[in-house]
Write a protein that holds these residues in place. Sequence first.
Motif, PDB file in Angstrom:
ATOM      1  N   UNK A  49       9.056 -44.161 -39.527  1.00 28.99           N
ATOM      2  CA  UNK A  49       9.009 -45.386 -40.343  1.00 28.99           C
ATOM      3  C   UNK A  49       7.565 -45.777 -40.646  1.00 28.99           C
ATOM      4  N   UNK A  50       6.685 -45.673 -39.620  1.00 31.33           N
ATOM      5  CA  UNK A  50       5.279 -46.006 -39.828  1.00 31.33           C
ATOM      6  C   UNK A  50       4.632 -45.066 -40.847  1.00 31.33           C
ATOM      7  N   UNK A  51       4.939 -43.790 -40.735  1.00 29.38           N
ATOM      8  CA  UNK A  51       4.384 -42.806 -41.672  1.00 29.38           C
ATOM      9  C   UNK A  51       4.862 -43.103 -43.085  1.00 29.38           C
ATOM     10  N   UNK A  52       6.143 -43.416 -43.229  1.00 37.71           N
ATOM     11  CA  UNK A  52       6.675 -43.733 -44.552  1.00 37.71           C
ATOM     12  C   UNK A  52       6.006 -44.988 -45.111  1.00 37.71           C
ATOM     13  N   UNK A  53       5.786 -45.994 -44.273  1.00 37.67           N
ATOM     14  CA  UNK A  53       5.125 -47.214 -44.715  1.00 37.67           C
ATOM     15  C   UNK A  53       3.680 -46.919 -45.124  1.00 37.67           C
ATOM     16  N   UNK A  54       2.962 -46.130 -44.301  1.00 36.45           N
ATOM     17  CA  UNK A  54       1.577 -45.786 -44.613  1.00 36.45           C
ATOM     18  C   UNK A  54       1.479 -44.953 -45.901  1.00 36.45           C
ATOM     19  N   UNK A  55       2.425 -44.051 -46.106  1.00 35.69           N
ATOM     20  CA  UNK A  55       2.430 -43.264 -47.342  1.00 35.69           C
ATOM     21  C   UNK A  55       2.659 -44.161 -48.552  1.00 35.69           C
ATOM     22  N   UNK A  56       3.510 -45.170 -48.387  1.00 35.88           N
ATOM     23  CA  UNK A  56       3.724 -46.129 -49.464  1.00 35.88           C
ATOM     24  C   UNK A  56       2.447 -46.912 -49.769  1.00 35.88           C
ATOM     25  N   UNK A  57       1.763 -47.347 -48.713  1.00 43.03           N
ATOM     26  CA  UNK A  57       0.495 -48.061 -48.899  1.00 43.03           C
ATOM     27  C   UNK A  57      -0.548 -47.159 -49.540  1.00 43.03           C
ATOM     28  N   UNK A  58      -0.583 -45.905 -49.104  1.00 44.41           N
ATOM     29  CA  UNK A  58      -1.525 -44.941 -49.672  1.00 44.41           C
ATOM     30  C   UNK A  58      -1.245 -44.715 -51.149  1.00 44.41           C
ATOM     31  N   UNK A  59       0.018 -44.641 -51.503  1.00 47.18           N
ATOM     32  CA  UNK A  59       0.383 -44.461 -52.910  1.00 47.18           C
ATOM     33  C   UNK A  59      -0.057 -45.663 -53.746  1.00 47.18           C
ATOM     34  N   UNK A  60      -0.046 -46.860 -53.135  1.00 45.76           N
ATOM     35  CA  UNK A  60      -0.495 -48.045 -53.854  1.00 45.76           C
ATOM     36  C   UNK A  60      -2.004 -47.997 -54.129  1.00 45.76           C
ATOM     37  N   UNK A  61      -2.765 -47.496 -53.154  1.00 47.15           N
ATOM     38  CA  UNK A  61      -4.221 -47.507 -53.267  1.00 47.15           C
ATOM     39  C   UNK A  61      -4.800 -46.227 -53.856  1.00 47.15           C
ATOM     40  N   UNK A  62      -4.029 -45.178 -53.999  1.00 44.99           N
ATOM     41  CA  UNK A  62      -4.545 -43.901 -54.502  1.00 44.99           C
ATOM     42  C   UNK A  62      -5.141 -44.011 -55.905  1.00 44.99           C
ATOM     43  N   UNK A  63      -4.484 -44.673 -56.872  1.00 46.87           N
ATOM     44  CA  UNK A  63      -5.113 -44.773 -58.200  1.00 46.87           C
ATOM     45  C   UNK A  63      -6.448 -45.516 -58.159  1.00 46.87           C
ATOM     46  N   UNK A  64      -6.517 -46.559 -57.358  1.00 42.70           N
ATOM     47  CA  UNK A  64      -7.784 -47.293 -57.227  1.00 42.70           C
ATOM     48  C   UNK A  64      -8.861 -46.439 -56.592  1.00 42.70           C
TER      49      UNK A  64
END
Length: 192
Positions: A49-64
């Motif tokens: 669950x933590x990995x999935x949450x972190x991947x979601x956060x990473x996907x949010x910040x990747x374009x920036x």
Amino acid sequence: MSIAINLLPPEYRPRRHQLSRRVIIALVAGGLVLLAYVAFLGEMALAARRVAWLEGQLALYAPGAQQAAASNTALGDWRQKERELEQLVQNGRRWGQMLKTINEALPADAWLTGLEEDEGKGELTLTGGSTSLGGIGDFLTNLQGTNLWSMVSLQEVKGNGQSLTFTLRAVFPGAPGDAGKAGTIERAVEGK
């Protein structure tokens, strides 16, 4: 108070089913292993669950982050260009003023056919023609009278009957070949 007495001999008495000590230890150990396995599965589920949450956060910040990296690269390129421009301003020649001075130094019976700068040596080579040797001498004298070069020397003069061609070399102040050559101007002119 009542007390129960069993008078049967021991071999005929009903046996109680007692678990041996080894079986009890094995059951407790198995229970602990099972409990540890369940705890491990729970931790794995939480980690997933933590990995999935972190991947979601990473996907949010990747374009920036990609945009910031691109901006950083562009900023580095602009800084490099700025340094190059500053270097050109500091070391660059004022060609407008230089060409005006050369034009003013050129007598009426002489003309230029080529102008070439060797930045590594800090030299300017002027090629041209004249109808008289005096015109070439006047041009050389006029260039020596300016403050644009530390040394101006006549390199070559050739004649083809009606006109002469010449090559002059002018050394910029502070050039690598500048030191100690001020006296060679006269020697170069006298030697020709």
